[in-house]
Design a protein around this motif. Structure first.
Motif, PDB file in Angstrom:
ATOM      1  N   GLY A 156      65.784 -51.528 -71.125  1.00  0.00           N
ATOM      2  CA  GLY A 156      66.730 -50.748 -70.616  1.00  0.00           C
ATOM      3  C   GLY A 156      66.514 -49.256 -70.907  1.00  0.00           C
ATOM      4  N   VAL A 157      65.763 -49.039 -71.749  1.00  0.00           N
ATOM      5  CA  VAL A 157      65.467 -47.535 -72.018  1.00  0.00           C
ATOM      6  C   VAL A 157      64.720 -47.020 -71.097  1.00  0.00           C
ATOM      7  CG1 VAL A 157      64.627 -45.893 -73.270  1.00  0.00           C
ATOM      8  CG2 VAL A 157      66.004 -47.555 -74.538  1.00  0.00           C
ATOM      9  N   LEU A 158      63.700 -47.622 -70.510  1.00  0.00           N
ATOM     10  CA  LEU A 158      62.617 -47.222 -69.323  1.00  0.00           C
ATOM     11  C   LEU A 158      63.484 -47.149 -67.974  1.00  0.00           C
ATOM     12  CD1 LEU A 158      59.639 -49.394 -69.935  1.00  0.00           C
ATOM     13  CD2 LEU A 158      59.917 -47.043 -70.468  1.00  0.00           C
ATOM     14  N   MET A 159      64.765 -47.948 -67.795  1.00  0.00           N
ATOM     15  CA  MET A 159      65.299 -47.913 -66.585  1.00  0.00           C
ATOM     16  C   MET A 159      66.121 -46.508 -66.886  1.00  0.00           C
ATOM     17  SD  MET A 159      66.868 -51.552 -66.142  1.00  0.00           S
ATOM     18  CE  MET A 159      67.742 -51.128 -64.620  1.00  0.00           C
ATOM     19  N   ILE A 160      66.631 -46.190 -67.836  1.00  0.00           N
ATOM     20  CA  ILE A 160      67.671 -44.946 -67.913  1.00  0.00           C
ATOM     21  C   ILE A 160      66.814 -43.649 -67.942  1.00  0.00           C
ATOM     22  CG2 ILE A 160      68.925 -43.604 -69.769  1.00  0.00           C
ATOM     23  CD1 ILE A 160      70.632 -46.098 -68.584  1.00  0.00           C
ATOM     24  N   LEU A 161      65.254 -43.681 -68.502  1.00  0.00           N
ATOM     25  CA  LEU A 161      64.420 -42.652 -68.307  1.00  0.00           C
ATOM     26  C   LEU A 161      64.010 -42.725 -66.906  1.00  0.00           C
ATOM     27  CD1 LEU A 161      62.339 -43.070 -71.535  1.00  0.00           C
ATOM     28  CD2 LEU A 161      64.283 -41.494 -71.092  1.00  0.00           C
ATOM     29  N   ALA A 162      63.946 -43.575 -66.121  1.00  0.00           N
ATOM     30  CA  ALA A 162      63.543 -43.564 -64.851  1.00  0.00           C
ATOM     31  C   ALA A 162      64.625 -42.979 -63.964  1.00  0.00           C
ATOM     32  CB  ALA A 162      63.218 -45.021 -64.240  1.00  0.00           C
ATOM     33  N   ILE A 163      65.930 -43.185 -64.254  1.00  0.00           N
ATOM     34  CA  ILE A 163      67.103 -42.275 -63.559  1.00  0.00           C
ATOM     35  C   ILE A 163      66.911 -40.800 -63.815  1.00  0.00           C
ATOM     36  CG2 ILE A 163      69.431 -42.351 -63.408  1.00  0.00           C
ATOM     37  CD1 ILE A 163      69.572 -45.288 -63.962  1.00  0.00           C
ATOM     38  N   PHE A 164      66.622 -40.630 -64.951  1.00  0.00           N
ATOM     39  CA  PHE A 164      66.621 -39.272 -65.346  1.00  0.00           C
ATOM     40  C   PHE A 164      65.369 -38.558 -64.429  1.00  0.00           C
ATOM     41  CE2 PHE A 164      69.266 -39.882 -69.416  1.00  0.00           C
ATOM     42  CZ  PHE A 164      69.888 -39.145 -69.099  1.00  0.00           C
ATOM     43  N   ALA A 165      64.352 -39.302 -64.362  1.00  0.00           N
ATOM     44  CA  ALA A 165      63.160 -38.827 -63.678  1.00  0.00           C
ATOM     45  C   ALA A 165      63.611 -38.651 -62.228  1.00  0.00           C
ATOM     46  CB  ALA A 165      61.983 -39.807 -64.011  1.00  0.00           C
ATOM     47  N   PHE A 166      64.371 -39.764 -61.646  1.00  0.00           N
ATOM     48  CA  PHE A 166      64.734 -39.508 -60.330  1.00  0.00           C
ATOM     49  C   PHE A 166      65.637 -38.435 -60.018  1.00  0.00           C
ATOM     50  CE2 PHE A 166      67.672 -40.484 -56.938  1.00  0.00           C
ATOM     51  CZ  PHE A 166      67.048 -40.830 -55.866  1.00  0.00           C
ATOM     52  N   ILE A 167      66.553 -38.198 -60.790  1.00  0.00           N
ATOM     53  CA  ILE A 167      67.605 -36.862 -60.737  1.00  0.00           C
ATOM     54  C   ILE A 167      66.700 -35.630 -60.819  1.00  0.00           C
ATOM     55  CG2 ILE A 167      69.263 -35.529 -61.811  1.00  0.00           C
ATOM     56  CD1 ILE A 167      70.444 -38.652 -62.784  1.00  0.00           C
ATOM     57  N   ILE A 168      65.718 -35.712 -61.795  1.00  0.00           N
ATOM     58  CA  ILE A 168      65.012 -34.402 -61.778  1.00  0.00           C
ATOM     59  C   ILE A 168      64.088 -34.288 -60.514  1.00  0.00           C
ATOM     60  CG2 ILE A 168      63.129 -33.483 -63.066  1.00  0.00           C
ATOM     61  CD1 ILE A 168      64.234 -34.508 -65.692  1.00  0.00           C
ATOM     62  N   ARG A 169      63.655 -35.295 -60.139  1.00  0.00           N
ATOM     63  CA  ARG A 169      62.644 -35.133 -58.972  1.00  0.00           C
ATOM     64  C   ARG A 169      63.540 -34.787 -57.601  1.00  0.00           C
ATOM     65  NH1 ARG A 169      61.956 -38.519 -54.570  1.00  0.00           N
ATOM     66  NH2 ARG A 169      59.854 -38.391 -53.449  1.00  0.00           N
ATOM     67  N   ARG A 170      64.836 -35.319 -57.374  1.00  0.00           N
ATOM     68  CA  ARG A 170      65.652 -34.783 -56.485  1.00  0.00           C
ATOM     69  C   ARG A 170      65.914 -33.260 -56.501  1.00  0.00           C
ATOM     70  NH1 ARG A 170      64.965 -37.235 -52.363  1.00  0.00           N
ATOM     71  NH2 ARG A 170      66.832 -36.266 -51.425  1.00  0.00           N
ATOM     72  N   MET A 171      66.196 -32.997 -57.748  1.00  0.00           N
ATOM     73  CA  MET A 171      66.422 -31.575 -57.983  1.00  0.00           C
ATOM     74  C   MET A 171      65.202 -30.463 -57.560  1.00  0.00           C
ATOM     75  SD  MET A 171      68.777 -31.257 -61.228  1.00  0.00           S
ATOM     76  CE  MET A 171      70.517 -31.832 -61.140  1.00  0.00           C
ATOM     77  N   LEU A 172      64.094 -31.190 -57.877  1.00  0.00           N
ATOM     78  CA  LEU A 172      62.818 -30.312 -57.705  1.00  0.00           C
ATOM     79  C   LEU A 172      62.740 -30.259 -55.974  1.00  0.00           C
ATOM     80  CD1 LEU A 172      60.500 -31.339 -60.572  1.00  0.00           C
ATOM     81  CD2 LEU A 172      61.494 -29.150 -60.225  1.00  0.00           C
ATOM     82  N   ILE A 173      62.991 -31.309 -55.485  1.00  0.00           N
ATOM     83  CA  ILE A 173      62.853 -31.528 -53.842  1.00  0.00           C
ATOM     84  C   ILE A 173      63.896 -30.255 -53.492  1.00  0.00           C
ATOM     85  CG2 ILE A 173      63.420 -32.558 -51.754  1.00  0.00           C
ATOM     86  CD1 ILE A 173      62.426 -35.080 -53.441  1.00  0.00           C
ATOM     87  N   ILE A 174      65.026 -30.295 -53.799  1.00  0.00           N
ATOM     88  CA  ILE A 174      65.840 -29.258 -53.350  1.00  0.00           C
ATOM     89  C   ILE A 174      65.457 -27.995 -53.810  1.00  0.00           C
ATOM     90  CG2 ILE A 174      68.371 -28.112 -53.769  1.00  0.00           C
ATOM     91  CD1 ILE A 174      69.277 -30.999 -54.181  1.00  0.00           C
ATOM     92  N   ALA A 175      64.804 -27.706 -55.045  1.00  0.00           N
ATOM     93  CA  ALA A 175      64.329 -26.139 -55.155  1.00  0.00           C
ATOM     94  C   ALA A 175      63.272 -25.867 -54.469  1.00  0.00           C
ATOM     95  CB  ALA A 175      63.689 -26.234 -56.721  1.00  0.00           C
TER      96      ALA A 175
END
Length: 437
Positions: free
Chosen positions: A347-366
């Motif tokens: 469960g923790v790895l899934m939550i961390l993966a979601i945070f990583a996905f959000i950060i990645r999407r923001m970097l794409i926008i940047a």
């Protein structure tokens, strides 16, 4: 007979001439008609092509105007809903005893989320360049409110962090995170030529002024909330590193920060041996040796470690955790330990993966934005989000002192949720300017 033949041939020749003239006229008319029709066809083709180009431009403009990263919004909504569920699981027993309402904290969190979404929409609709222009106002207001905490601030858990105005209660330190992103962006754009100048003195002068301006809110916040002050300083440090061509100063800063972290625990033990016993020193001692000073605040950290250790790979199941009955304020900063206990490593790895996905999407926008100001804003939000996730986990696992860093979008807390959603609104405002082909 000869005259008769002559008279017969003459009219034939005249008739032939007339017929020839008629044929020539007809042929000329036909040629003119074909030429006119060709011209008309060309004009029609040109007008049709122009209409197609205009329609294509209109469709492109429409696609540019309505661009939003829906996957980013969905993942943030998922974390917010998951956070509400975990807050209820972690606090229902305590809320039922204290407030006679097991959903007390959940109801408050939902109110904060409604306010946060309203702020998000406002931030997303208004062009981000307007927010950059008002950066100095946000900076001044956040510094003033941070200083006002010492005068009219409310004390809780051994420190003053909140200002209450009627039913509204908020932490100015959270506002400082938001304002520092805007202010650093404004400053880097305003003095861009100096930061990329070959004249080293001008660059160092601007960096020195920026350092002093950042230190003002950092020192005010550090008195009551060390972890938040560290986050604010690291946001400014990282954004400044990206906005200048001088890397030597920042390399020295990184070495200094690493040295301070390495020598922090021995320094705290030295202060304790010399008789220092105030609240701040005891917090740091708890961080240095949580088991030895469990009665002075290490109890929360130790119980959190027990929760993490008992989670295993798949966890005990939602609502089945036991350490939430022993961890004080489990729905706040220590909610990560409850997630580990009830959902395990998976469960923790899934939550961390979601945070990583959000950060990645923001970097794409940047890196899809051409404007430098928009890029700085999104990178500042990425730094803030990343640091807060890392430091919250570090606090729960005992790597950092327990000074109150919430897990973004999941932990209970009104000021944190509103500010984070405001920052997401800024990111969406920047994303709306991306041209999609």
């Amino acid at each position: 007979m000869a005259d008769e033949t002559k008279t017969q041939k003459a009219p034939k020749s005249e008739q032939e001439k007339k017929e020839l003239i008629k044929k020539v006229k007809k042929s000329k008319i036909r040629v003119e008609k074909t030429e006119n029709t060709k011209k008309d066809n060309k004009e029609k083709k040109n007008t049709n092509e122009q209409k197609r180009v205009k329609e294509a431009d209109k469709s492109k403009e429409k696609s540019r105007a309505i661009y939003y990263d829906y996957s980013l919004i969905f993942m943030i909504l998922f974390l917010l809903v998951f956070g509400v569920i975990m807050i209820y699981s972690a606090s229902s027993y305590t809320a039922g005893i204290k407030f006679k309402d097991s959903a007390y904290f959940v109801k408050n969190q939902l109110k904060y989320m409604v306010v946060g979404f309203f702020v998000l929409i406002v931030m997303a609709v208004i062009p981000y360049k307007i927010w950059i222009k008002t950066a100095c106002i946000w900076y001044g207001a956040s510094v003033a409110l941070s200083a006002l905490v010492f005068i009219i601030g409310r004390q809780a858990h051994g420190s003053k962090r909140w200002i209450a105005v009627g039913p509204i209660r908020f932490q100015p330190s959270e506002l400082v995170k938001f304002s520092i992103i805007l202010f650093i962006t404004y400053y880097l754009i305003r003095f861009k030529d100096d930061f990329y100048s070959s004249n080293r003195k001008d660059m160092e002068k601007r960096l020195g002024i920026l350092f002093l301006l950042v230190c003002a809110p950092v020192l005010l916040v550090a008195v009551a909330n060390l972890s938040t002050a560290i986050i604010i300083f690291l946001i400014a440090f990282s954004m400044s590193y990206m906005g200048t061509s001088n890397r030597r100063l920042f390399a020295g800063g990184i070495v200094a920060i690493a040295g301070m972290l390495a020598g922090a625990k021995p320094f705290v033990r030295f202060l304790y041996s010399k008789g220092f016993r105030n609240y701040r020193i005891m917090r740091l001692l708890v961080w240095a040796e949580p088991e030895k000073f469990s009665r002075d605040g290490g109890y929360q950290v130790v119980q959190g470690l027990y929760a993490i250790g008992s989670g295993g790979i798949f966890g005990k199941g939602l609502g089945q955790g036991m350490q939430k009955f022993f961890i004080p304020e489990a729905q706040n900063d220590m909610i990560f330990s409850i997630i580990v206990e009830e959902f395990g490593l998976v469960g923790v790895l899934m939550i961390l993966a979601i945070f990583a996905f959000i950060i990645r999407r923001m970097l794409i926008i940047a890196f899809s934005v051409k404007d430098l100001g928009g890029r700085y804003i999104v990178i500042g939000v990425v730094i803030h989000l990343s640091l807060q996730v890392i430091l919250n986990i570090a606090v729960v696992t005992g790597v950092m002192p327990n000074t109150g860093v919430s897990l973004p979008f999941i932990s209970y807390g009104g000021s944190s949720i509103v500010v984070l959603l405001a920052e997401v609104g800024l990111v969406l405002s920047v994303a709306g300017t991306i041209k999609t082909e």
